[in-house]
Enzyme design. Sequence first.
Site, PDB file in Angstrom:
ATOM      1  N   THR A  28     -63.969   5.330  13.254  1.00 34.02           N
ATOM      2  CA  THR A  28     -64.202   6.780  13.230  1.00 34.02           C
ATOM      3  C   THR A  28     -64.868   7.298  14.497  1.00 34.02           C
ATOM      4  O   THR A  28     -64.419   8.277  15.089  1.00 34.02           O
ATOM      5  CB  THR A  28     -65.052   7.146  12.004  1.00 34.02           C
ATOM      6  OG1 THR A  28     -64.328   6.798  10.829  1.00 34.02           O
ATOM      7  CG2 THR A  28     -65.364   8.633  11.975  1.00 34.02           C
TER       8      THR A  28
ATOM      9  N   ASP B  43     -58.399   9.863  13.078  1.00 34.48           N
ATOM     10  CA  ASP B  43     -59.202   8.969  13.904  1.00 34.48           C
ATOM     11  C   ASP B  43     -58.713   7.530  13.829  1.00 34.48           C
ATOM     12  O   ASP B  43     -58.975   6.720  14.714  1.00 34.48           O
ATOM     13  CB  ASP B  43     -60.675   9.048  13.517  1.00 34.48           C
ATOM     14  CG  ASP B  43     -60.896   8.872  12.015  1.00 34.48           C
ATOM     15  OD1 ASP B  43     -59.914   8.806  11.250  1.00 34.48           O
ATOM     16  OD2 ASP B  43     -62.078   8.821  11.604  1.00 34.48           O
TER      17      ASP B  43
ATOM     18  N   ASP C 237     -71.785  12.768  10.192  1.00 30.22           N
ATOM     19  CA  ASP C 237     -72.419  13.283  11.413  1.00 30.22           C
ATOM     20  C   ASP C 237     -71.554  13.031  12.637  1.00 30.22           C
ATOM     21  O   ASP C 237     -71.369  13.912  13.480  1.00 30.22           O
ATOM     22  CB  ASP C 237     -73.817  12.681  11.599  1.00 30.22           C
ATOM     23  CG  ASP C 237     -73.868  11.177  11.397  1.00 30.22           C
ATOM     24  OD1 ASP C 237     -73.098  10.451  12.050  1.00 30.22           O
ATOM     25  OD2 ASP C 237     -74.673  10.717  10.570  1.00 30.22           O
TER      26      ASP C 237
ATOM     27  N   ASP D 193     -59.753  12.010   8.421  1.00 31.75           N
ATOM     28  CA  ASP D 193     -60.292  10.654   8.542  1.00 31.75           C
ATOM     29  C   ASP D 193     -59.462   9.667   7.723  1.00 31.75           C
ATOM     30  O   ASP D 193     -59.259   9.848   6.530  1.00 31.75           O
ATOM     31  CB  ASP D 193     -61.742  10.661   8.042  1.00 31.75           C
ATOM     32  CG  ASP D 193     -62.570   9.524   8.595  1.00 31.75           C
ATOM     33  OD1 ASP D 193     -62.040   8.412   8.704  1.00 31.75           O
ATOM     34  OD2 ASP D 193     -63.757   9.757   8.905  1.00 31.75           O
TER      35      ASP D 193
END
Length: 563
Positions: free
Chosen positions: A97, A368, A180, A56
């Site tokens: 993201t 991402d 999540d 990320d």
Amino acid sequence: MLIFGFLNFSPEMKIKHLFLAVLVSAPLITSAQKAKPAAPSASLARPKLVVGIVVDQMRWDYLYRYNDRYVAGGFKRMLNEGFTCENTHIDYLPTETGPGHSCIYTGSVPAIHGIAANSFIIQATGKPMYCAEDTTVKGVGSTSPAGLMSPRNLQASTITDELRLATNFRSKVIGIALKDRGSILPAGHTPNGAYWFDDVTGNWITSTYYTTDLPTWVKQFNDRKLPAAYLTKTWETLYPINTYKQSTADNSPYEGAYRGETAPVFPHNFPAIKGVDFAAIRSNPLGNTFTLDFAKAALDAEQLGKGDQTDFLAVSLSSTDYVGHQFGPNSIEAEDTYLRLDRDLAAFFTYLDAKVGKGNYTVFLSADHGAAHNPQFLIDHKIPGGLWDAYAATTQLNTILEKETGLKRTILSIDNYEVNLNNVAIAKAKSDVEKIKAISIDFLRKQAEVMYAVDMEKAQDASIQPDLRERIINGYNKERSGAIQVILKPGYFGGRSKTGTSHGVSSPYDTHIPLVFMGWGVQHGSLNRDTHMTDISATIAALLHIQMPSGCIGKVIPEVLKK
């Protein structure tokens, strides 16, 4: 003689002799057929396991920025043994993201897969929606709202779904991430499990979309209380702090301090920073260690790579994003986080070698989105940049529009660099939508930080740079995107905080991402021609000889694959 004799037979005798001839010859034909069995078809070759790793907020240049201190088995191993696509870009806006993970695994863009941003406005109702939100499910492993999540907002299949379909659901798919959305969206609609972190309990959790009870192995892992153990450790630099030559000085005005700190400097005292819950593990480099700890446990417990079919482990490493947002890309914290992640990856690859077998698995690593330099850092170094206050712009624009429409809130928000109209109120008042958009665009174009303001529905005809036009079109989902796209000048991003950094814009620091493949079926080499985030799932589909995801618009990168 026999032929002439046969011709002299009566009709009844001819029939009798022909019948006898067939009976005699039939066993000979059957024996001949049995003597030549059909050649066996070539077996379908696939790796035992595919591992997808999304780091990320990893800018492409991080592969090389800290390369002199990377260990042999981490990023360097991927570059030395695998195939790197050096010019891979994101195909849409905004670069966030949720859309990023969705794009990697669907090979599609928000216009098609529907994940228009991390959070977006349902245009028909004006209600906000989080990308993984699902109020029809319940949490499993926690009673906090963190469990109310599923992939239902994702409107296309993923490469993980396609693997499950191709093997009649015999392949196993597991998704793992602190965030999540970093677990749920890659794992797709049909996984065997998707797990994410709950700040309140410090546990890995899931939802009733997947199961009604956590597997025993997840409970046993949670019982180890690793977040509590990790958060008893103070974050010290891996090397002497004066050797971090790729970063600014430790006490920098461009960085944000942790809660309770008077300055953003090492050592970071996490026992004091922790607070009442376990959220602090997210912005700690040990959050990546913790995630890979759990990935190893999943590998063992689910016996991934041990069955007759290819399995898929989707892992997203989220702590790099939290650290990046707080400290920015020029901080010692960011540098130290990547040096530690490199070691964690080396240990993880060694684990895969031992458990699945070197050469038996395929791994890809990407990101991402990237990240901008801190705007004040750019300004101080005489490079164009700055902040754009979208909240102030929203207030000003609503004041202007109220005079024209009589509505007190014509604009719901300017978020994700998109203008969200109050469509319900506009329709009720029978206001002229085209006039509202025209006034808004005129206002935005006069903002010093804005390069373009584009009517989403007219983007195809807009007088803007072609690559930007395509990204606007790809990112526009009519049901979930705002009516106007705002493109800021290079070096600018939306926000008010003068510390840390962000992402979401169209510049290369946000859109240029790493893409490295390694292992089974992968050539060694590199490529500098344009490739795209949408190409990742198409290439994995070709490697596995399965269908591309349902919304995929990407192309196979043939140079990656062994002939």
